[in-house]
Design an enzyme around this catalytic site. Sequence first.
Site, mmCIF file in Angstrom:
data_model
loop_
_atom_site.group_PDB
_atom_site.id
_atom_site.type_symbol
_atom_site.label_atom_id
_atom_site.label_comp_id
_atom_site.label_asym_id
_atom_site.label_seq_id
_atom_site.Cartn_x
_atom_site.Cartn_y
_atom_site.Cartn_z
ATOM 1 C CG HIS A 135 -1.835 -1.163 1.297
ATOM 2 N ND1 HIS A 135 -3.089 -1.137 0.741
ATOM 3 C CD2 HIS A 135 -1.697 -2.404 1.824
ATOM 4 C CE1 HIS A 135 -3.691 -2.307 0.932
ATOM 5 N NE2 HIS A 135 -2.859 -3.105 1.586
ATOM 6 C CG HIS A 139 -9.200 -8.166 2.308
ATOM 7 N ND1 HIS A 139 -8.231 -7.472 2.990
ATOM 8 C CD2 HIS A 139 -10.208 -8.366 3.209
ATOM 9 C CE1 HIS A 139 -8.642 -7.262 4.236
ATOM 10 N NE2 HIS A 139 -9.853 -7.793 4.396
ATOM 11 C CG ASN A 163 -8.366 -6.711 8.140
ATOM 12 O OD1 ASN A 163 -8.516 -7.934 8.150
ATOM 13 N ND2 ASN A 163 -9.246 -5.895 7.611
ATOM 14 C CG ASP A 175 -1.384 -6.180 3.917
ATOM 15 O OD1 ASP A 175 -1.627 -5.176 3.222
ATOM 16 O OD2 ASP A 175 -2.223 -6.695 4.686
ATOM 17 N N GLY A 179 -2.423 -2.527 10.399
ATOM 18 C CA GLY A 179 -1.321 -2.773 9.475
ATOM 19 C C GLY A 179 0.058 -2.448 10.002
HETATM 20 ZN ZN LIG Z 1 -6.084 -6.969 2.632
#
Ligand SMILES: [Zn+2]
EC number: 3.5.2.3
Lengths: 311, 434
Positions: free
Chosen positions: B63, B180, B280, B307, B326
């Site tokens: 991300h 996801h 998550n 992630d 996260g």
């Molecule tokens: Zn995810």
Amino acid sequence: MLSVKHLIDTTSLTADDITQILDTARSFSEVNKRAIKKVPALRGRTIVNLFLEPSTRTKSSFELAEKRLSADSLSMGGATSSVVKGESLADTIETIDAMSVDMFICRAKLAGTPHKICEHTDAVVINAGDGKHQHPTQALLDLYTIRENFGHLDGLKVALVGDLSHSRVCGSLVPALKTMGAEVTLVGPPTFQIADPDYFGVPQTSDLDSVIADMDVVYMLRVQLERMEGAAIPSRREYNRLWGLDMSRVDRMRPEAIICHPGPMNRGMEINADVADCARSRILAQVNAGVLVRMAAMYLLLGGENNGVSA
Amino acid sequence: MAFLLRGAHVVDPQVALDCVRDVLIDEGRIQAVGEDLARPAGAEAIDARGKYLVPGLVDMHVHFRDPGFEYKETIETGSRAATHGGFTDVATMPNTDPVSDTGAEIRYQIDRAHEAGLCHVRPIGALTRAEKGESLAEIGDMVVEGAAAFSDDGHGVQGAGMMRTCMEYVSQFGRVAIAHCEVESLTAHGVINEGRASTRLGMFGWPALGEELEIYRDIELCKLTGCPLHIAHISTARGLELVRAAKAEGLPVTCEVCPHHLFLCEDDITDTYDTNLKMNPPLRSAADAAALVEGLVDGSIDCLVTDHAPHAPHEKNCEWEIAFFGTIGLETSLPLMLTNLVGPQKMSWSRLVEAMAVAPREILRLEPVRLEAGSAADLTLIDPTATIEVTPDYFESRSKNSAFLGCTLTGVATDVFVNGRRTLTDGVVTSQGR
Ligand SMILES: [Zn+2]
């Protein structure tokens, strides 16, 4: 001296810690019977009551305990606090800490908040209830009440009945009872049961009638009415019929067994009105004990010796 | 610029290499792999003795927060973090603001990555408009602009009918749908694994079934639609069993795992409520973590991803229940694998290269990178003995929210080449911009 610097959870307390607090509370009970209910034990000490979630009973109990120990106290929180205006917890605590305070009493709707407070201050922290995690002074006042009644705690059989999974009372009372040698059984509808009863090492059942006759203490938990949404239970009426404490269930209890409830009660739901007011009920004794154990915890954590009355 | 890497231990199972070789790079490609290669005039010689040279590492789940949340990470700072961690390629998830759900958003990311001039950025487009799970995103438009795959990462697509439509539509483009897996009616307010951790710390649980049920559903939809399916950040032993069974049936199903689900578990969350451990899906049980390690080693789990989820200090320095989910991961991923699995010989170098370089390129349908003449010179050089301390200062990432702060790790990338350009030199990011 206690083995802990803060009172965050009952899991960290030894049996000796708990006994010291209960004994000290007992010595304060005499103060509460005087015409002038005040000792100078914490004169000059500053205590901040930080109530980030509304609470009338617990807050009043702490405030009275502070006044009876002659501490200077300040209450913050509720609708006027900056916390609800978006200030972070860290900023709130560091701001208050800069004013040199000795102790924080914290009630919060988020679990772990008291621990986070410790990271931002050197003051002593007492957890007055954090989310669904723990409420250690509630557990201590319960132990006090039960010990006053039976003279001891070890070997007693205690059932906690009701909304277990959303209950910080359960989270703190179960470990404390086990530390003191009591046997605990959890009773509640499957939708209210805790995810991992093995963590506490206690049995869990949905059948109140199968266990009630064996118990020395039947401890009814408050049902948070907002939990009704999402259909964890179908109705008040059905809850009362299956898990409510009514006189027919009370009649099946041991002759010497007692009834507790942390308040506030939903009369007619988890406990019927006549039961709440019957001779076995210790609910008002619990409220009285609340002031005593809070005086004891504050006194011991702020460095007092176990002779608070004469201090 | 030409480079002659001398005496590296080269590992590439695609060409059955696991031995010491010299490698010559020029004009963006590998020119030769052999013993005692002569140095052409103008080529820079690099002493790579004692180091491992592998096809460039790929993290297909990161991300970068750009556009919309540039205070956490940008494509430029994220590219620096990827390079510092040894990666030549990353695939960026679309939950930015706006969500990457049109070709213009895909093009934006590719252009920003080009300006940063470090790693290849392979944007992943949303399956549904704004990741709302209600209507198809412009998937074809995004394919034309260069989207590598499609996912509503951050959410499960709640409606089975909607997910079926997405997978049917994606299947025509020869791309993978990345799921996801999270059934929101089961995970609801969950912030921590349901079970021991939720009981101990007094918070709403995120049950394993909330993930497993949607893995099961999407495998069935894969069977129905024929669309290749990739399960994101698998975290439970039972979820892995479902993937194993799907593979045994011959379905085009793959999956990935994150280092935090391998090397941490719910028991690591203590009563300090360290929010860097809030993920998550959440950290699961120790038994789940052990099963995932086994699955990665035996190949049931195809690849390793991070992630990488950057968050600003004020989003983590708060109460657990309101902290963001996260951890960052790009700069600790390879060191964690080397320290915990390859170093102690629980995993071979070949398997590491499959999981971190070969498999993700296959899943994203990228051109393979092989250690042979003619292949793109996207390479990672690794010192297996160098030690790093994981401190906030170590990170190139704009955010410092690592679940592994305080760890000492052994084994780290020292040099990275992308299209033959040296983007990491002795551990220092060397952006040349374009
Ligand atoms: Zn995810």
